[in-house]
Enzyme design. Sequence first.
Site, PDB file in Angstrom:
ATOM      1  N   ASP A 294       0.869  -1.174   0.000  1.00 37.44           N
ATOM      2  CA  ASP A 294       0.000   0.000   0.000  1.00 37.44           C
ATOM      3  C   ASP A 294       0.911   1.232   0.000  1.00 37.44           C
ATOM      4  OD1 ASP A 294      -2.114   1.767   0.099  1.00 37.44           O
ATOM      5  OD2 ASP A 294      -3.173   0.736   1.695  1.00 37.44           O
TER       6      ASP A 294
HETATM    7  C1  NOJ Z   1      -4.059   3.967   0.379  1.00 37.94           C
HETATM    8  C2  NOJ Z   1      -5.267   3.082   0.544  1.00 37.94           C
HETATM    9  O1  NOJ Z   1      -5.157   2.339   1.735  1.00 37.94           O
HETATM   10  C3  NOJ Z   1      -5.470   2.116  -0.613  1.00 37.94           C
HETATM   11  O2  NOJ Z   1      -6.719   1.491  -0.440  1.00 37.94           O
HETATM   12  C4  NOJ Z   1      -5.407   2.841  -1.923  1.00 37.94           C
HETATM   13  O3  NOJ Z   1      -5.627   1.939  -2.968  1.00 37.94           O
HETATM   14  C5  NOJ Z   1      -4.039   3.509  -2.044  1.00 37.94           C
HETATM   15  N1  NOJ Z   1      -3.904   4.475  -0.972  1.00 37.94           N
HETATM   16  C6  NOJ Z   1      -3.854   4.208  -3.385  1.00 37.94           C
HETATM   17  O4  NOJ Z   1      -4.715   5.274  -3.513  1.00 37.94           O
END
Ligand code: NOJ
Length: 770
Positions: A294
């Site tokens: 992530d």
């Molecule tokens: C953080 C989030 O937890 C995740 O769900 C998301 O896909 C990413 N950012 C990218 O935007």
Amino acid sequence: MKRTPISRICWLGLLLGLGSASLSAAQAPAAAPAVPLAGQSKDAFIDSLMQRMTLEEKIGQLRLVSVGPDHPKPVLLKEIAEGTTGAVFNTVVRPGIRDLQDAAMKSRLKIPLFFAYDVVHGHRTVFPIGLGLAASWDMASIERSARVAAIEASADGLNLTYSPTVDIARDPRWGRVSEGFGEDAWLTSKVAAAVVKGYQGQGLNQPQTIMAGVKHFALYGAGEGGRDYNTVDMSPQRMFQDYLPPYRAAIDAGAGAVMVSLNSINGVPATANKWLLQDLLRGQWGYKGLTLSDHGAVLELIKHGVAATERDATQAAINAGVEMNMNDDLYGKHMPELLKAGLISQDEIDRACRDVLAAKWDMGLFHDPYRYLQGKDPVDTDAEDRLHRADAREIARKGMVLLKNEGGVLPLKRDGVIALIGPLADSKRDVMGSWSAAGKAFQAVTVLEGMGAATRGHAALLYAKGANVTDDPEIVKYLNEYSEDVKVDSRSPKAMIDEAVEKAKQADVVVAVVGESQGMAHEASSKTNLHIAQSQIELLKALKATGKPLVLVLMNGRPMDLRWESANADAVLETWFSGTEGGNAIADVLFGDYNPSGKLTMTFPRSVGQVPIYYNHLNTGRPFDHEHPNKYTSRYFDSQNGPLYPFGFGLSYTDFSVSDVKMSGSKLKKGDQLTASVTVKNTGKVAGETTVQLYLRDVAASISRPVKELKGFSKILLQPGESKVVQFPIREEDLRFYDSQLRYASEPGEFKVYVGLDSDNVKEQSFTLL
Ligand code: NOJ
């Protein structure tokens, strides 16, 4: 500018005789584009490509970056041309994507980039949030919403979505419950598979498909206290039984990527968790796809306290099996030196690089890097004809849940005077919900617009905002930190309420659209109470005091504490954040053009103090009994036990009766099947759909088993007076669970069978597993 795929030139001569370790930059042969030979297999192609790649290029493939302040476009273009970037996210229009792909085509090996985005509940056309989609219990519609998203996202040049979000959640304090599909692992698994199928279609080699990146692996929804990013500590039985199945279902349905979650699991952050990413994911589940961190998660290992330096964090993440690193540059910075020091292996880098290349192969990018950029670019990205409004309207109304309807106040009549009140009644941004980044608010239909269209020429519609969504300046500041999510009306609360009351007094019925702003049900939006904000409660009290019939239209992304609302309103319709066509869909339901059929997939508690609350809990040694309440039982002394609205609950404008359950036999042998059947009758005056639900309970097993578990459902449409027999097969496989040694097996003995229209109100039978 028109692009054609790179011609398929035979580079075979260059591919022969090269060793398996990475080349140094000096050893690198002259540029030889990464183009498959005619008839070349995926493995053979990747083998040959890998042999030509330098270490820097291999590590570059592991870099997944967002264009933006951290990576300004000019710098990024240069890096891409140097071959040190594998994929880009947050660019969502063709010209932007083409620029970046052009840069990749200038790199030595011309390895194409892939383009990712958060296509979460729709793309240009926004569908309801996850909780709303799931509440339809309609897998074909859910799949269709993902199919439409894939059609639209691929038309913009995208190749991968960070979706579906299949985190099981039992704690509505967590803002991201809005993105998932509820509290039940079995149902969420079905939804997960439907969404993956929708995105990936018949296969990624088919046009208009995008790769699914299931997230957040794993257990992200179980953070302590419902606080985002927080610690998860969980028994293996609960993990395997109640939280892990949906990730597995998405993978089994073919999801090409897995996003690793930001939380720790029993002390080890997922991003550094070998057990999770290797033993479980690759080993037990046989996953062959790509893993993505992530955002910034590798660097966060330092704050988690499992890495002292950036170098340690890099080592921990790649050792654990995090292949692509989203948006920090640690891999590129530290991997070469870690490799030299023998702290990571060439093999680990190669495996990760291979999986990135394999994903790009699957996406069809080696055969055509401009696969989704062919033809003319849309003159207007937001053109009306790029939307799928009919799908959006139909699917949105299917997920709306009628929670209360006293005195038949709904459906509304199309005459007289209707007062439409509330801070969310005319909000284009809010009706779309969070994670609707490519959706355009100006294209969304508000409730005011939807009801306006539905009443035109029939009833008079009066409107007043009535209140701000919140009057708490600190909360407004928090929600508006990055963009103006909440627009605050500068009038005093009293002036706004007075206006609303004056309109209500002129009306035959009052429809109040209240709940949360979309930013309240998002990432980083955990909260400690589940009430609607005080500003709106004051408004509702004033509306109630007018004595007019009061219909609440709820717009929100989590189960809320609705004790006051359900006691005081005549009707309550849960609409979630329902997307681009939300206002029209809501009007369809309010006026009875569509008979509501949604059912909750997450329990609505009476108060935040009951959280976590979920239908498939264990019985305990001292279960509370409503009929014979006893002090020394598992209960609260200051509140009723049990939810306000149970899992599976939702009303209709008609009534249904459910017969007693008939079993085809009383004994089940392995390999055989029993059938539980009920006759469901529409006893009301209008046609309607309902979802009949089957729950099972293992009465005595080697470990305590839940009081009931969903194991089947059937959504049926019945005309007035019509009956249908609904049959549920029950097989030994349905009775399996993870025991204390994590063996997945059934145990002989008695099982209860429950069938009903929600998880509380059921008819009972039983059988014995031999
Ligand atoms: C953080 C989030 O937890 C995740 O769900 C998301 O896909 C990413 N950012 C990218 O935007």
